[in-house]
Design a protein around this motif. Structure first.
Motif, PDB file in Angstrom:
ATOM      1  N   MET A   1     -36.654  64.053  25.159  1.00 17.00           N
ATOM      2  CA  MET A   1     -36.087  64.756  26.053  1.00 17.00           C
ATOM      3  C   MET A   1     -36.262  66.316  25.724  1.00 17.00           C
ATOM      4  SD  MET A   1     -31.886  64.546  27.171  1.00 17.00           S
ATOM      5  CE  MET A   1     -32.248  63.242  28.167  1.00 17.00           C
ATOM      6  N   ILE A   2     -36.223  67.168  26.613  1.00 23.59           N
ATOM      7  CA  ILE A   2     -36.275  68.478  26.627  1.00 23.59           C
ATOM      8  C   ILE A   2     -35.156  69.151  27.185  1.00 23.59           C
ATOM      9  CG2 ILE A   2     -37.860  68.862  28.299  1.00 23.59           C
ATOM     10  CD1 ILE A   2     -39.029  71.309  26.346  1.00 23.59           C
ATOM     11  N   THR A   3     -34.463  70.350  26.756  1.00 24.80           N
ATOM     12  CA  THR A   3     -33.373  70.880  27.263  1.00 24.80           C
ATOM     13  C   THR A   3     -33.525  72.361  27.298  1.00 24.80           C
ATOM     14  OG1 THR A   3     -31.673  69.454  26.562  1.00 24.80           O
ATOM     15  CG2 THR A   3     -31.026  71.523  27.133  1.00 24.80           C
ATOM     16  N   CYS A   4     -33.513  72.844  28.507  1.00 22.72           N
ATOM     17  CA  CYS A   4     -33.728  74.083  29.054  1.00 22.72           C
ATOM     18  C   CYS A   4     -32.395  75.014  28.870  1.00 22.72           C
ATOM     19  CB  CYS A   4     -34.192  74.267  30.269  1.00 22.72           C
ATOM     20  SG  CYS A   4     -34.808  76.194  30.852  1.00 22.72           S
ATOM     21  N   THR A   5     -32.444  75.843  28.109  1.00 25.95           N
ATOM     22  CA  THR A   5     -31.077  76.812  28.134  1.00 25.95           C
ATOM     23  C   THR A   5     -31.447  78.189  28.836  1.00 25.95           C
ATOM     24  OG1 THR A   5     -30.138  75.940  26.158  1.00 25.95           O
ATOM     25  CG2 THR A   5     -29.404  78.105  26.645  1.00 25.95           C
ATOM     26  N   VAL A   6     -30.823  78.359  29.797  1.00 24.28           N
ATOM     27  CA  VAL A   6     -30.801  79.937  30.430  1.00 24.28           C
ATOM     28  C   VAL A   6     -29.843  80.837  30.183  1.00 24.28           C
ATOM     29  CG1 VAL A   6     -31.206  81.019  32.646  1.00 24.28           C
ATOM     30  CG2 VAL A   6     -31.971  78.423  32.497  1.00 24.28           C
ATOM     31  N   ARG A   7     -30.071  82.003  29.481  1.00 26.82           N
ATOM     32  CA  ARG A   7     -29.040  83.020  29.262  1.00 26.82           C
ATOM     33  C   ARG A   7     -29.232  83.945  30.453  1.00 26.82           C
ATOM     34  NH1 ARG A   7     -28.811  88.199  27.357  1.00 26.82           N
ATOM     35  NH2 ARG A   7     -26.945  88.522  26.008  1.00 26.82           N
ATOM     36  N   TYR A   8     -28.047  84.100  31.259  1.00 28.01           N
ATOM     37  CA  TYR A   8     -27.776  84.941  32.086  1.00 28.01           C
ATOM     38  C   TYR A   8     -27.220  86.256  31.923  1.00 28.01           C
ATOM     39  CZ  TYR A   8     -28.906  81.072  35.265  1.00 28.01           C
ATOM     40  OH  TYR A   8     -29.703  79.968  35.778  1.00 28.01           O
ATOM     41  N   GLU A   9     -27.832  87.600  32.316  1.00 25.82           N
ATOM     42  CA  GLU A   9     -27.079  88.660  32.222  1.00 25.82           C
ATOM     43  C   GLU A   9     -26.596  88.875  33.724  1.00 25.82           C
ATOM     44  OE1 GLU A   9     -27.797  93.478  31.883  1.00 25.82           O
ATOM     45  OE2 GLU A   9     -28.372  92.227  30.418  1.00 25.82           O
ATOM     46  N   ILE A  10     -25.193  88.622  34.098  1.00 27.61           N
ATOM     47  CA  ILE A  10     -24.901  88.822  35.464  1.00 27.61           C
ATOM     48  C   ILE A  10     -23.808  90.113  35.666  1.00 27.61           C
ATOM     49  CG2 ILE A  10     -24.724  86.300  35.614  1.00 27.61           C
ATOM     50  CD1 ILE A  10     -21.503  86.467  35.089  1.00 27.61           C
ATOM     51  N   ASP A  11     -23.789  90.489  36.925  1.00 27.06           N
ATOM     52  CA  ASP A  11     -23.117  91.524  37.301  1.00 27.06           C
ATOM     53  C   ASP A  11     -21.682  90.882  37.220  1.00 27.06           C
ATOM     54  OD1 ASP A  11     -21.403  93.517  38.817  1.00 27.06           O
ATOM     55  OD2 ASP A  11     -23.287  93.835  40.319  1.00 27.06           O
TER      56      ASP A  11
ATOM     57  N   VAL B   1     -21.213  80.669  42.883  1.00 24.68           N
ATOM     58  CA  VAL B   1     -21.804  79.769  44.103  1.00 24.68           C
ATOM     59  C   VAL B   1     -23.192  79.688  43.839  1.00 24.68           C
ATOM     60  CG1 VAL B   1     -22.456  80.187  46.425  1.00 24.68           C
ATOM     61  CG2 VAL B   1     -20.359  81.004  45.900  1.00 24.68           C
ATOM     62  N   TYR B   2     -23.961  80.299  43.220  1.00 25.93           N
ATOM     63  CA  TYR B   2     -25.346  80.017  42.767  1.00 25.93           C
ATOM     64  C   TYR B   2     -25.296  78.815  41.630  1.00 25.93           C
ATOM     65  CZ  TYR B   2     -29.819  80.959  40.201  1.00 25.93           C
ATOM     66  OH  TYR B   2     -30.993  80.949  39.925  1.00 25.93           O
ATOM     67  N   ALA B   3     -24.432  79.007  40.701  1.00 32.57           N
ATOM     68  CA  ALA B   3     -24.458  77.986  39.843  1.00 32.57           C
ATOM     69  C   ALA B   3     -24.046  76.633  40.414  1.00 32.57           C
ATOM     70  CB  ALA B   3     -23.285  78.406  38.739  1.00 32.57           C
ATOM     71  N   LYS B   4     -22.934  76.448  41.211  1.00 40.15           N
ATOM     72  CA  LYS B   4     -22.579  75.351  42.098  1.00 40.15           C
ATOM     73  C   LYS B   4     -23.911  74.639  42.822  1.00 40.15           C
ATOM     74  CE  LYS B   4     -17.953  76.088  42.021  1.00 40.15           C
ATOM     75  NZ  LYS B   4     -16.428  76.625  43.085  1.00 40.15           N
ATOM     76  N   ALA B   5     -24.639  75.393  43.206  1.00 43.36           N
ATOM     77  CA  ALA B   5     -25.788  74.951  44.033  1.00 43.36           C
ATOM     78  C   ALA B   5     -26.810  74.421  43.028  1.00 43.36           C
ATOM     79  CB  ALA B   5     -26.536  76.132  44.573  1.00 43.36           C
TER      80      ALA B   5
ATOM     81  N   GLY C   1     -14.729  87.669  25.308  1.00 45.75           N
ATOM     82  CA  GLY C   1     -15.988  88.303  24.644  1.00 45.75           C
ATOM     83  C   GLY C   1     -16.633  88.969  26.060  1.00 45.75           C
ATOM     84  N   PRO C   2     -18.198  89.150  25.912  1.00 46.54           N
ATOM     85  CA  PRO C   2     -18.748  89.684  27.059  1.00 46.54           C
ATOM     86  C   PRO C   2     -18.470  89.084  28.203  1.00 46.54           C
ATOM     87  CG  PRO C   2     -20.185  89.282  25.253  1.00 46.54           C
ATOM     88  CD  PRO C   2     -18.921  88.656  24.997  1.00 46.54           C
ATOM     89  N   ASN C   3     -18.216  90.243  29.435  1.00 50.27           N
ATOM     90  CA  ASN C   3     -17.886  89.751  30.661  1.00 50.27           C
ATOM     91  C   ASN C   3     -19.392  89.432  31.768  1.00 50.27           C
ATOM     92  OD1 ASN C   3     -18.474  92.438  31.194  1.00 50.27           O
ATOM     93  ND2 ASN C   3     -16.669  92.716  32.380  1.00 50.27           N
ATOM     94  N   ASP C   4     -20.387  89.775  30.918  1.00 54.90           N
ATOM     95  CA  ASP C   4     -21.732  89.606  31.813  1.00 54.90           C
ATOM     96  C   ASP C   4     -22.670  88.683  31.115  1.00 54.90           C
ATOM     97  OD1 ASP C   4     -22.338  91.022  29.648  1.00 54.90           O
ATOM     98  OD2 ASP C   4     -23.475  92.684  30.502  1.00 54.90           O
ATOM     99  N   ILE C   5     -22.323  87.695  30.408  1.00 57.40           N
ATOM    100  CA  ILE C   5     -23.268  86.680  29.842  1.00 57.40           C
ATOM    101  C   ILE C   5     -22.990  85.493  30.408  1.00 57.40           C
ATOM    102  CG2 ILE C   5     -24.305  85.876  27.930  1.00 57.40           C
ATOM    103  CD1 ILE C   5     -25.201  88.619  28.447  1.00 57.40           C
TER     104      ILE C   5
ATOM    105  N   ILE D   1     -27.165  88.281  39.530  1.00 57.84           N
ATOM    106  CA  ILE D   1     -28.164  88.136  38.301  1.00 57.84           C
ATOM    107  C   ILE D   1     -28.976  89.596  38.031  1.00 57.84           C
ATOM    108  CG2 ILE D   1     -30.028  86.857  37.078  1.00 57.84           C
ATOM    109  CD1 ILE D   1     -28.893  84.451  39.018  1.00 57.84           C
ATOM    110  N   ARG D   2     -28.601  90.053  36.916  1.00 56.06           N
ATOM    111  CA  ARG D   2     -29.423  91.136  36.462  1.00 56.06           C
ATOM    112  C   ARG D   2     -30.531  90.727  35.789  1.00 56.06           C
ATOM    113  NH1 ARG D   2     -24.377  94.369  34.043  1.00 56.06           N
ATOM    114  NH2 ARG D   2     -23.403  95.273  35.819  1.00 56.06           N
ATOM    115  N   ARG D   3     -30.473  89.730  34.863  1.00 55.72           N
ATOM    116  CA  ARG D   3     -31.627  89.285  34.167  1.00 55.72           C
ATOM    117  C   ARG D   3     -31.451  87.781  33.581  1.00 55.72           C
ATOM    118  NH1 ARG D   3     -32.231  89.548  28.591  1.00 55.72           N
ATOM    119  NH2 ARG D   3     -34.401  89.599  28.777  1.00 55.72           N
TER     120      ARG D   3
END
Length: 110
Positions: free
Chosen positions: A1-11, A20-24, A45-49, A88-90
């Motif tokens: 098994m392989i797990t992908c972790t995505v770290r988002y910098e969000i607005d 909404v994007y996440a629920k989709a 903590g950070p409000n954009d991660i 999503i900023r990045r």
């Protein structure tokens, strides 16, 4: 098994749009053969991660998912939503091999 972790910098001003994007994607990843382990939204903590984690049996299965998603109308709509709202900023992805089964210290010989 392989797990992908995505770290988002969000607005942070677009948190509702990001949810909404996440629920989709909580629906779309299983639809395309993966197992979603959820989104982890900013709280303290950070409000954009934000983070998400999802798994596939193999890296080849993940690559197949990536190919299929570019032809899936629902996936494209989710991407368009993120683009239109600029929620999503990045983002960046990393891949790990999950370990889900534990053992007692006696079983491990500790």
């Amino acid at each position: 098994m392989i797990t992908c972790t995505v770290r988002y910098e969000i607005d942070p001003d677009q948190l509702e749009a990001f949810e909404v994007y996440a629920k989709a994607w909580l629906h779309l990843v299983p639809k395309l053969g993966g197992v979603h382990h959820g989104y982890h939204m900013p709280h303290e903590g950070p409000n954009d991660i934000a983070y998400c984690h999802f798994s596939f049996p193999t890296l080849a299965d993940y690559e197949s998912y990536r190919a299929k998603m570019w032809n899936d109308p629902e996936c494209l709509r989710a991407y368009e939503h993120a683009k239109a709202t600029k929620c999503i900023r990045r983002y960046d992805r990393s891949f790990t091999k999950p370990l889900f089964t534990g053992a007692t210290v006696d079983e491990l010989g500790l």
